[in-house]
Scaffold this motif. Structure first.
Motif, PDB file in Angstrom:
ATOM      1  N   CYS A 176       3.753  -5.642 -17.315  1.00 46.82           N
ATOM      2  CA  CYS A 176       4.910  -4.676 -16.917  1.00 46.82           C
ATOM      3  C   CYS A 176       6.128  -5.264 -16.436  1.00 46.82           C
ATOM      4  N   ASP A 177       7.371  -5.146 -16.926  1.00 49.23           N
ATOM      5  CA  ASP A 177       8.595  -5.830 -16.922  1.00 49.23           C
ATOM      6  C   ASP A 177       9.550  -4.826 -16.232  1.00 49.23           C
ATOM      7  N   PHE A 178       9.045  -3.412 -16.094  1.00 51.55           N
ATOM      8  CA  PHE A 178       9.923  -2.064 -15.765  1.00 51.55           C
ATOM      9  C   PHE A 178      10.129  -2.327 -14.228  1.00 51.55           C
ATOM     10  N   ASN A 179      11.194  -1.417 -13.600  1.00 50.83           N
ATOM     11  CA  ASN A 179      11.528  -1.616 -12.447  1.00 50.83           C
ATOM     12  C   ASN A 179      10.743  -0.633 -11.583  1.00 50.83           C
ATOM     13  N   THR A 180       9.546  -1.246 -11.233  1.00 56.61           N
ATOM     14  CA  THR A 180       8.390  -0.631 -10.442  1.00 56.61           C
ATOM     15  C   THR A 180       8.027  -1.247  -9.109  1.00 56.61           C
ATOM     16  N   TYR A 181       7.496  -0.603  -8.312  1.00 58.71           N
ATOM     17  CA  TYR A 181       7.147  -1.291  -6.907  1.00 58.71           C
ATOM     18  C   TYR A 181       5.844  -0.659  -6.480  1.00 58.71           C
ATOM     19  N   ALA A 182       4.799  -1.546  -6.039  1.00 60.82           N
ATOM     20  CA  ALA A 182       3.345  -1.119  -5.692  1.00 60.82           C
ATOM     21  C   ALA A 182       3.572  -0.961  -4.025  1.00 60.82           C
ATOM     22  N   THR A 183       4.323   0.044  -3.866  1.00 55.80           N
ATOM     23  CA  THR A 183       4.424   0.267  -2.077  1.00 55.80           C
ATOM     24  C   THR A 183       5.047   1.940  -2.240  1.00 55.80           C
ATOM     25  N   ASP A 184       4.551   2.499  -1.236  1.00 58.78           N
ATOM     26  CA  ASP A 184       5.023   4.116  -1.075  1.00 58.78           C
ATOM     27  C   ASP A 184       6.193   3.799   0.025  1.00 58.78           C
ATOM     28  N   ASP A 185       6.404   2.786   0.683  1.00 58.19           N
ATOM     29  CA  ASP A 185       7.363   2.694   1.867  1.00 58.19           C
ATOM     30  C   ASP A 185       8.307   1.597   1.813  1.00 58.19           C
ATOM     31  N   PHE A 186       9.569   1.673   1.459  1.00 54.45           N
ATOM     32  CA  PHE A 186      10.327   0.540   1.440  1.00 54.45           C
ATOM     33  C   PHE A 186      10.918   0.105   3.123  1.00 54.45           C
ATOM     34  N   GLY A 187      10.574   1.032   3.788  1.00 51.71           N
ATOM     35  CA  GLY A 187      11.503   0.758   5.311  1.00 51.71           C
ATOM     36  C   GLY A 187      12.681   1.563   5.159  1.00 51.71           C
ATOM     37  N   ASN A 188      13.573   1.510   6.253  1.00 54.42           N
ATOM     38  CA  ASN A 188      14.815   2.021   6.359  1.00 54.42           C
ATOM     39  C   ASN A 188      14.815   3.594   5.889  1.00 54.42           C
ATOM     40  N   GLY A 189      13.481   4.405   6.085  1.00 52.21           N
ATOM     41  CA  GLY A 189      13.526   5.628   5.767  1.00 52.21           C
ATOM     42  C   GLY A 189      13.458   6.050   4.409  1.00 52.21           C
ATOM     43  N   VAL A 190      13.159   4.986   3.372  1.00 48.64           N
ATOM     44  CA  VAL A 190      13.270   5.221   2.075  1.00 48.64           C
ATOM     45  C   VAL A 190      11.814   4.857   1.488  1.00 48.64           C
ATOM     46  N   GLY A 191      11.367   5.967   0.847  1.00 49.97           N
ATOM     47  CA  GLY A 191       9.996   5.809   0.169  1.00 49.97           C
ATOM     48  C   GLY A 191       9.623   6.955  -0.849  1.00 49.97           C
ATOM     49  N   LEU A 192       8.339   7.055  -1.013  1.00 54.75           N
ATOM     50  CA  LEU A 192       7.847   8.123  -1.801  1.00 54.75           C
ATOM     51  C   LEU A 192       8.189   9.499  -1.343  1.00 54.75           C
ATOM     52  N   GLU A 193       8.356   9.687   0.220  1.00 53.42           N
ATOM     53  CA  GLU A 193       8.351  10.957   0.548  1.00 53.42           C
ATOM     54  C   GLU A 193      10.124  11.526   0.440  1.00 53.42           C
ATOM     55  N   THR A 194      10.930  10.191   0.291  1.00 53.75           N
ATOM     56  CA  THR A 194      12.354  10.780   0.147  1.00 53.75           C
ATOM     57  C   THR A 194      12.858  10.674  -1.185  1.00 53.75           C
ATOM     58  N   TYR A 195      11.899  10.417  -2.127  1.00 56.41           N
ATOM     59  CA  TYR A 195      12.433  10.103  -3.553  1.00 56.41           C
ATOM     60  C   TYR A 195      12.835  11.439  -4.077  1.00 56.41           C
ATOM     61  N   ALA A 196      12.359  12.565  -4.115  1.00 57.06           N
ATOM     62  CA  ALA A 196      12.754  13.727  -4.679  1.00 57.06           C
ATOM     63  C   ALA A 196      14.222  14.250  -4.153  1.00 57.06           C
ATOM     64  N   GLN A 197      14.543  14.120  -2.746  1.00 51.67           N
ATOM     65  CA  GLN A 197      16.001  14.354  -2.224  1.00 51.67           C
ATOM     66  C   GLN A 197      16.888  13.557  -2.858  1.00 51.67           C
ATOM     67  N   ASP A 198      16.644  12.106  -2.977  1.00 55.06           N
ATOM     68  CA  ASP A 198      17.599  11.289  -3.448  1.00 55.06           C
ATOM     69  C   ASP A 198      17.642  11.750  -4.961  1.00 55.06           C
ATOM     70  N   ALA A 199      16.756  12.095  -5.502  1.00 56.13           N
ATOM     71  CA  ALA A 199      16.766  12.446  -7.237  1.00 56.13           C
ATOM     72  C   ALA A 199      17.666  13.434  -7.250  1.00 56.13           C
ATOM     73  N   CYS A 200      17.361  14.482  -6.531  1.00 56.51           N
ATOM     74  CA  CYS A 200      18.296  15.700  -6.595  1.00 56.51           C
ATOM     75  C   CYS A 200      19.412  15.506  -6.299  1.00 56.51           C
ATOM     76  N   ALA A 201      20.059  14.725  -5.178  1.00 53.67           N
ATOM     77  CA  ALA A 201      21.330  14.451  -5.030  1.00 53.67           C
ATOM     78  C   ALA A 201      22.172  13.597  -6.153  1.00 53.67           C
ATOM     79  N   GLU A 202      21.155  12.823  -6.825  1.00 56.26           N
ATOM     80  CA  GLU A 202      21.887  12.257  -8.029  1.00 56.26           C
ATOM     81  C   GLU A 202      22.324  13.270  -9.122  1.00 56.26           C
TER      82      GLU A 202
END
Length: 414
Positions: free
Chosen positions: A46-72
């Motif tokens: 795989c050379d897609f923009n993917t990450y094998a983690t659910d939490d990137f720190g700084n309050g960013v991760g799986l739990e906050t993704y939907a909020q950011d996507a809706c904001a975009e």
């Protein structure tokens, strides 16, 4: 390691696009792509923009993704209005990744519903999510169907454990028929993706995978040849001599074998790597890309296109979230395509499809030189004679095997 992004011009923080982007917009469809960058394991090829983690720190991760996507999505609507683009309902929606179904099904529905609230959705529109066979439950698929999804695409890749191991795929092959049936029970159309040409894969192993996929009776089957990109784990393994890529003859035999079995089972090709059980089950979203329609890409590293203006978001989820939270465009850079580049890409994409390419358009590109090129292609049994008589260039089976050579013959110089 994720791939480097292309170079481009600086993208304005307000996201405004050139006035030319609005020209003829009423004649173009608008689609939405949502990139979900989360994976349980990063596959070796795989050379897609993917990450094998659910939490990137700084309050960013799986739990906050939907909020950011809706904001975009909110930002996208604002940009298109400010840029004088006409309001258009979404023609197709596609959630890709990564593994979109790493998100809770309710989050995927939340993003889709926000998109529909902002833009609307054409009647009968195709709404797809990709999924790993081990990443969904029957309940998830029921929630997706009830929430507006119409289609799911499962990354099967192979039915052979040894082949999956080389690809670093972690799903259990026995789960594929189970999730396909769950999706059907939920009323979703189903596609399965296969990959051929994995190092060490035999023709017999590939045949087992094709027959297995057919036995699940999905609506759509994709059969992609493995392309090993620089910077991937698999590329490094091949470079070190741990694996050896199959030769061109074996790759051709694999394609012909898939063609034989898929055709016999009632599937018809509509693009070199894609087969559908009917015209209605072809991927409408794919055609939006191939025909260079308009689309907005949401998420880290996602690409967008509006009438020749193309941009791509910053790749890292923390950087992406930071820009979104500031109300800024998440774009890293953009480019405005010239007419020659547009023609180049149109030919490169549409020649691979069952619709083929207009002879009149090719005439505008090549002039008097086109007749000799077409005659050579006919002599080599690379294009369909009847289609040519009707003003279209359509590949024969032999032409599909040598599609890159046909395309090189037809591409204009940039």
């Amino acid at each position: 390691m994720t791939p480097a992004q292309p170079l481009g011009m600086p993208a304005p923080l307000d996201g405004m696009v050139p006035q030319e982007s609005a020209i003829g917009a009423e004649q173009r469809t608008l689609s939405l792509y949502v990139h979900v960058p989360f994976c349980s394991v990063r596959c070796g090829y795989c050379d897609f923009n993917t990450y094998a983690t659910d939490d990137f720190g700084n309050g960013v991760g799986l739990e906050t993704y939907a909020q950011d996507a809706c904001a975009e999505l909110d930002f996208a609507q604002q940009v298109m209005r400010s840029s004088a683009l006409p309001e258009r309902k979404l023609h197709t929606v596609f959630f890709g990744g990564g593994t979109p179904t790493k998100l809770p099904a309710t989050d995927l529905v939340k993003i889709l519903q926000r998109a529909v609230e902002l833009f609307g959705l054409e009647e009968g529109a195709e709404v797809t999510t990709e999924a790993n066979p081990d990443s969904v439950t029957a309940e998830d698929l029921q929630i997706l169907a009830a929430g507006g999804f119409t289609r799911v695409s499962f990354g099967m890749q192979s039915a052979v454990p040894e082949v999956l191991q080389v690809l670093d795929r972690t799903h259990t092959p026995a789960n594929v028929p189970k999730v396909v049936q769950w999706a059907k029970d939920a009323g979703l159309q189903v596609s399965v993706d296969l990959i051929y040409g994995t190092p060490g894969e035999s023709l017999e192993q590939w045949e087992k995978s094709v027959k297995a996929a057919i036995s699940y009776a999905p609506d759509h089957i994709s059969a992609y040849s493995l392309i090993v990109e620089d910077g991937t784990k698999l590329a490094a393994q091949i470079r070190r001599g741990e694996y050896e890529m199959p030769d061109d003859d074996l790759m051709a035999d694999m394609y012909l074998l898939a063609e034989k079995h898929l055709t016999a089972a009632g599937y018809s090709w509509y693009e070199v790597s894609n087969y559908a059980s009917s015209r209605e089950t072809r991927s409408t979203h794919n055609f939006a890309y191939w025909k260079n329609q308009d689309w907005w890409g949401v998420g880290p590293g996602a690409h967008s296109h509006l009438n020749g203006t193309r941009w791509w978001n910053v790749k890292h989820p923390v950087a992406y979230s930071g820009k979104i939270c500031l109300g800024q465009s998440p774009a890293a850079a953009r480019e405005v395509l010239g007419e020659k580049t547009k023609n180049f890409e149109d030919i490169m994409l549409m020649v691979r499809t069952i619709e083929g390419y207009s002879i009149n358009k090719l005439q505008q590109v090549h002039g008097q030189a086109l007749d000799a090129k077409l005659q050579w292609l006919l002599n080599q049994d690379l294009v369909e004679p009847e289609a040519l008589k009707n003003g279209r260039l359509v590949l024969t089976l032999n032409g599909r095997l040598l599609g890159d050579a046909v395309t090189r013959e037809l591409l204009p110089e940039l």
